[in-house]
Enzyme design. Structure first.
Site, PDB file in Angstrom:
ATOM      1  N   GLU B  69     100.083  40.777  89.772  1.00  0.00           N
ATOM      2  CA  GLU B  69      98.836  40.678  90.539  1.00  0.00           C
ATOM      3  C   GLU B  69      99.017  39.893  91.830  1.00  0.00           C
ATOM      4  O   GLU B  69      98.520  40.279  92.886  1.00  0.00           O
ATOM      5  CB  GLU B  69      97.723  40.052  89.686  1.00  0.00           C
ATOM      6  CG  GLU B  69      97.156  40.961  88.603  1.00  0.00           C
ATOM      7  CD  GLU B  69      98.031  41.050  87.369  1.00  0.00           C
ATOM      8  OE1 GLU B  69      99.026  40.285  87.271  1.00  0.00           O
ATOM      9  OE2 GLU B  69      97.738  41.884  86.485  1.00  0.00           O
ATOM     10  N   HIS B 138      88.330  39.789  79.223  1.00  0.00           N
ATOM     11  CA  HIS B 138      88.132  40.996  80.037  1.00  0.00           C
ATOM     12  C   HIS B 138      86.701  41.140  80.536  1.00  0.00           C
ATOM     13  O   HIS B 138      86.364  42.174  81.100  1.00  0.00           O
ATOM     14  CB  HIS B 138      88.436  42.260  79.212  1.00  0.00           C
ATOM     15  CG  HIS B 138      89.883  42.519  78.982  1.00  0.00           C
ATOM     16  ND1 HIS B 138      90.641  41.786  78.100  1.00  0.00           N
ATOM     17  CD2 HIS B 138      90.718  43.447  79.508  1.00  0.00           C
ATOM     18  CE1 HIS B 138      91.876  42.265  78.094  1.00  0.00           C
ATOM     19  NE2 HIS B 138      91.948  43.267  78.939  1.00  0.00           N
TER      20      HIS B 138
END
Ligand SMILES: Cc1ncc(C[n+]2csc(CCOP(=O)(O)OP(=O)(O)O)c2C)c(N)n1
Lengths: 330, 335
Positions: B69, B138
């Site tokens: 990321e 999440h």
């Protein structure tokens, strides 16, 4: 370019220039240290004393269109890349005339004119950026090289590994230059890396790599030439580890408790300016008056930079938040 | 803003498809645009947003990335600084934390820190929010954290028009723009003008006009808030619903105009209450419209827990219409 282009051209003019660039950085930073104790320069100040051969060996090999990404220890890189000393020092003074309008200081020298992308004070933070600059060039098919300088401390960061992988995977024209000065602040390399032979890490990513004596400006330049040539020819990344040593404190707030004075003294004997100058003298490539002239030219340049920084202005307070975003188009 | 109904030709479309159309349109209009992120290509995007785009535009412009990321977000920022217009997709806001260094320390700082010599015109899209029972790693709503950061812009498209129209405008912006797509909206279906195009990205919009109370919200909570407003209407309470659309900068003028009219406000925000965007909006109302108020400003936020897995707990953790209704009634003294 032919293979001959990779060979250093040790003409008298060239060797004198290499020597001058190194002395120029050294004298400039000596001045910075003095200005720091006089509180003209504040914040963090990281000096490059002992490591000059790296920037001086690699950066002039780059072309104008190439890009440079550096760290907070980047005065030398900026100077060699062509950022005027006046603008560099004014930046360290925090003046509007500085190369980043005084907003960055010592750690954040930027210069659009010479494709100098900072001055990054996040250890490892410049590597993804370099990969991205190179990605843009690759996607446009432009034969531009991005040279990314970082210390061996950055090698422990995830961003190092992510960026090497991306560069290799996507074939990005990045020259990674690791300035291995054996210490990350006070942490010796052996205390932070399971594998201390840094250039081997590049091999895991299938990146061509070599290590060079970073105290030998001729060797660095030869390696830099090979490296830049390889990146430009192949469009792929290349990893150059320059083994060097930081002779001064990490920053001005460092009592250097982590190493012996004797160790530093031993490295002083190997430092790049004395070494190169001695070699030039032994080979009769330099005369005493060359040195006098070089020192005089540098002293004049530094005096001019100090005068420029001293007479610089402060960003008006009403400009404080300007350029957080681009000005609205008129 | 023109509404879909006002246009002659409309198409039935999902929010997901509207985002995809926006990406496709941008890729067609500008060679410098490319999409990069984890599984955006062969997999079609973890929320299937980019499905089909690889076949259409090829792997250079629909660029699958490794699980890096920070690396690929930084690469997107660097490519933007070198003249490209990347759209970086991060799977969810939870994972964006691994890229936070690049977003905050590079993208958000570089223009100011370089004295305006360099900017990073990158667009970073990511999913946010709870509701799919994806549990505590999440499902969070951290857009409020990003809205804290000077140097970036933060958008929360809640409607099909905005899903379709914000991206292009964001790509024209010289500075980094983050777009937060609430996961519960991807399947939302509705009508969109066949020729729907770019929309502004700096104004809040009154989605429902009313005179009794202002309900200020954004993103996935917009629809729950509109539902609550309908229920309130049945009880004779005429609520105005404001969709912030842009979380940074905030459009204070639209909020204050509404509050000055209704004299009451409740803020609905899927972020946690403490230190939330709702807290910021509440403060601004107090700073700018205190003398217009007839009641304390209310807040409906997420409970102060990591989002739990079981449906009943997940539902209880985030704002829902009944809580919004209760908060509105409390502000009206009708609890
Ligand atoms: C991400 C991050 N962690 C920690 C620091 C604090 N810090 C500044 S310099 C430094 C040492 C870095 O060493 P190295 O990469 O070898 O470069 P050198 O200073 O030796 O040139 C540390 C730990 C930082 N700036 N950024």
């Amino acid at each position: 370019m032919s293979a001959a282009a990779d060979k250093p051209r040790l003409s008298r003019a060239h060797v004198l220039d290499l020597l001058k660039q190194m002395i120029r950085i050294r004298r400039f930073e000596d001045k910075c240290a003095e200005l720091y104790t006089r509180e003209k320069i504040r914040g963090f100040l990281h000096l490059y004393d002992g490591e000059e051969a790296v920037a001086v060996g690699v950066i002039p090999v780059l072309e104008k269109r190439d890009r440079v990404v550096a760290t907070y220890r980047e005065h030398g890189h900026a100077l060699v890349r062509g950022v005027p000393m006046t603008a560099v020092l004014a930046e360290m003074y925090g003046r509007l005339e500085g190369c980043s309008r005084g907003r960055g200081g010592s750690m954040h020298l930027f210069d659009h004119a010479s494709n100098f992308y900072g001055g990054n004070a996040i250890v490892g933070g410049g590597l993804p950026l370099a990969a991205g600059l190179a990605l843009a060039d690759r996607m446009r098919g432009e034969p531009v090289v991005t040279a990314c300088f970082f210390g061996e401390g950055a090698v422990a960061e995830g961003e190092f590994h992510e960026s090497l992988n991306l560069a290799a995977l996507w074939g990005l024209p990045v020259l990674f230059v690791c300035e291995n000065n054996l210490y990350a602040m006070g942490t010796a390399l052996a205390l932070s890396e399971s594998e201390t032979d840094i250039q081997r890490k590049a091999a895991c990513y299938r990146i061509q790599a070599e290590a060079v004596d970073g105290m030998d400006v001729v060797a660095v330049e030869a390696a830099g030439r090979r490296a830049v040539h390889a990146v430009r020819e192949t469009g792929k990344p290349y990893f150059l580890e320059c083994r060097t040593y930081r002779l001064r404190a990490h920053s001005m707030f460092d009592a250097q408790l982590y190493r012996d004075k004797a160790e530093v003294e031993a490295w002083r004997l190997k430092e790049p300016i004395v070494r190169f100058q001695g070699w030039l003298e032994a080979n009769r490539m330099i005369h005493a008056d060359d040195l006098v002239r070089i020192e005089a030219e540098i002293a004049a340049e530094i005096a001019e930079a100090v005068a420029f920084a001293e007479s610089g202005t402060w960003e008006p307070l009403d400009q404080l938040t300007r350029f957080t975003y681009a000005d609205k188009a008129a | 803003m023109a509404t879909a109904q006002a246009k002659a030709q409309t198409i039935e479309i999902t929010y997901r498809e509207a985002v995809r159309e926006a990406i496709r349109d941008a890729l067609k209009r500008d060679d410098r645009v490319f999409l990069m992120g984890e599984d955006v290509g062969r997999y079609g995007g973890c929320y299937a947003v980019s499905k089909g785009l690889l076949a259409e535009f090829g792997p250079e412009r629909i660029r699958d990335t490794p699980l890096s990321e920070s690396g690929f977000t930084g690469a997107g920022i660097g490519a933007a600084m070198a003249g490209m217009r990347p759209i970086v997709e991060l799977m969810t806001v939870n994972f964006s934390l691994l890229a936070l260094d690049q977003i905050l320390n590079t993208a958000a700082t570089v223009r100011h820190m370089s004295g305006n010599q360099f900017g990073a015109p990158v667009v970073i899209r990511m999913a946010t929010g709870a509701g799919r029972q994806l549990a505590a790693q999440h499902s969070h709503s951290l857009e409020g954290w990003y809205a804290h950061i000077p140097g970036i812009k933060v958008l929360a498209p809640a409607t099909l028009d905005d899903a379709r129209g914000m991206l292009w405008t964001a790509l024209q912006d010289p500075d980094p723009v983050l777009i937060f797509e609430n996961v519960m909206l991807y399947n939302m279906t509705g009508k969109l003008a066949a020729d729907a195009g770019p929309v502004d990205i700096d104004k809040a919009v009154v989605r429902r006009a009313g005179k009794d109370i202002s309900l200020v919200t954004y993103g996935g909570s917009l629809w729950k808030t509109l539902q609550a407003a309908d229920a309130l209407a049945a009880e004779g309470i005429d609520a105005e619903v404001i969709d912030l659309r842009s979380l940074r900068p905030l459009d204070d003028a639209t909020v204050m105009a509404s509050v000055s009219k209704t004299r009451r406000a409740v803020i609905v925000d899927e972020g946690w209450r403490t230190g939330s965007l709702a807290a910021e909006i509440c403060t601004r109302i107090v700073e700018q419209a205190f003398w217009e108020l007839d009641a304390p400003v209310g807040r409906v936020c997420s409970e102060e827990v990591p989002i739990p897995y079981p449906r009943h707990l997940e539902e209880a953790a985030i704002p829902q219409a009944p809580k919004i209704i209760a908060a509105a009634k409390a502000a009206l003294g009708r609890a």
